[in-house]
Design a protein around this motif. Structure first.
Motif, PDB file in Angstrom:
ATOM      1  N   GLU A   1       2.206   1.904  -3.408  1.00  0.00           N
ATOM      2  CA  GLU A   1       1.211   2.551  -4.275  1.00  0.00           C
ATOM      3  C   GLU A   1       1.192   4.056  -4.038  1.00  0.00           C
ATOM      4  OE1 GLU A   1      -2.499   0.538  -3.570  1.00  0.00           O
ATOM      5  OE2 GLU A   1      -1.734  -1.359  -4.342  1.00  0.00           O
TER       6      GLU A   1
ATOM      7  N   GLN B   1       0.844  -1.203   0.000  1.00  0.00           N
ATOM      8  CA  GLN B   1       0.000   0.000   0.000  1.00  0.00           C
ATOM      9  C   GLN B   1       0.878   1.250   0.000  1.00  0.00           C
ATOM     10  OE1 GLN B   1      -3.024  -0.120   3.066  1.00  0.00           O
ATOM     11  NE2 GLN B   1      -3.241   2.106   3.053  1.00  0.00           N
TER      12      GLN B   1
ATOM     13  N   GLU C   1       2.162   7.198  -6.722  1.00  0.00           N
ATOM     14  CA  GLU C   1       1.368   8.414  -6.945  1.00  0.00           C
ATOM     15  C   GLU C   1       2.270   9.643  -6.948  1.00  0.00           C
ATOM     16  OE1 GLU C   1      -2.283   9.106  -4.699  1.00  0.00           O
ATOM     17  OE2 GLU C   1      -2.331   6.960  -4.242  1.00  0.00           O
TER      18      GLU C   1
END
Length: 106
Positions: free
Chosen positions: A60, A57, A64
């Motif tokens: 991720e 997570q 971004e």
């Protein structure tokens, strides 16, 4: 009069799981832990963080920033999206607990 031990996600306590396990076993106490790794190290069960999934997570979020130009200062704070119920069956059996009886309330 202790009936159980809770070990939070704390590096100091996590590093002492071997000692916690010894005390718990000697006194037939269940140890509910905050992470899956702590259960693997001798805790009875957790409904907690899977650090592999948390790292995924976090990756991720990094993407971004790198690929989409997101500003870390304005990104929303996140908590772990994946929590796992992990039961140490050997510990459960040693305590006389049916591992299948340990569930997460709905």
């Amino acid at each position: 009069d202790v009936q159980g031990i809770y070990v939070p996600t704390d590096n100091t306590l996590a590093s002492t799981m071997g000692s916690v396990k010894q005390v718990a076993e000697a006194n037939k106490l269940p140890v509910v832990a905050a992470s899956t790794d702590q259960v693997k190290a001798g805790g009875l069960a957790t409904y907690g963080i899977d650090y592999y999934e948390l790292g995924r997570q976090t990756g991720e979020m990094a993407l971004e920033i790198i690929e989409e130009g997101a500003d870390p200062a304005t990104m929303p704070i996140q908590s772990s999206k994946v929590l796992d119920l992990v039961v140490n069956e050997d510990v459960a059996k040693a305590l006389g607990i049916d591992p299948a009886s340990i569930t997460v309330p709905e």
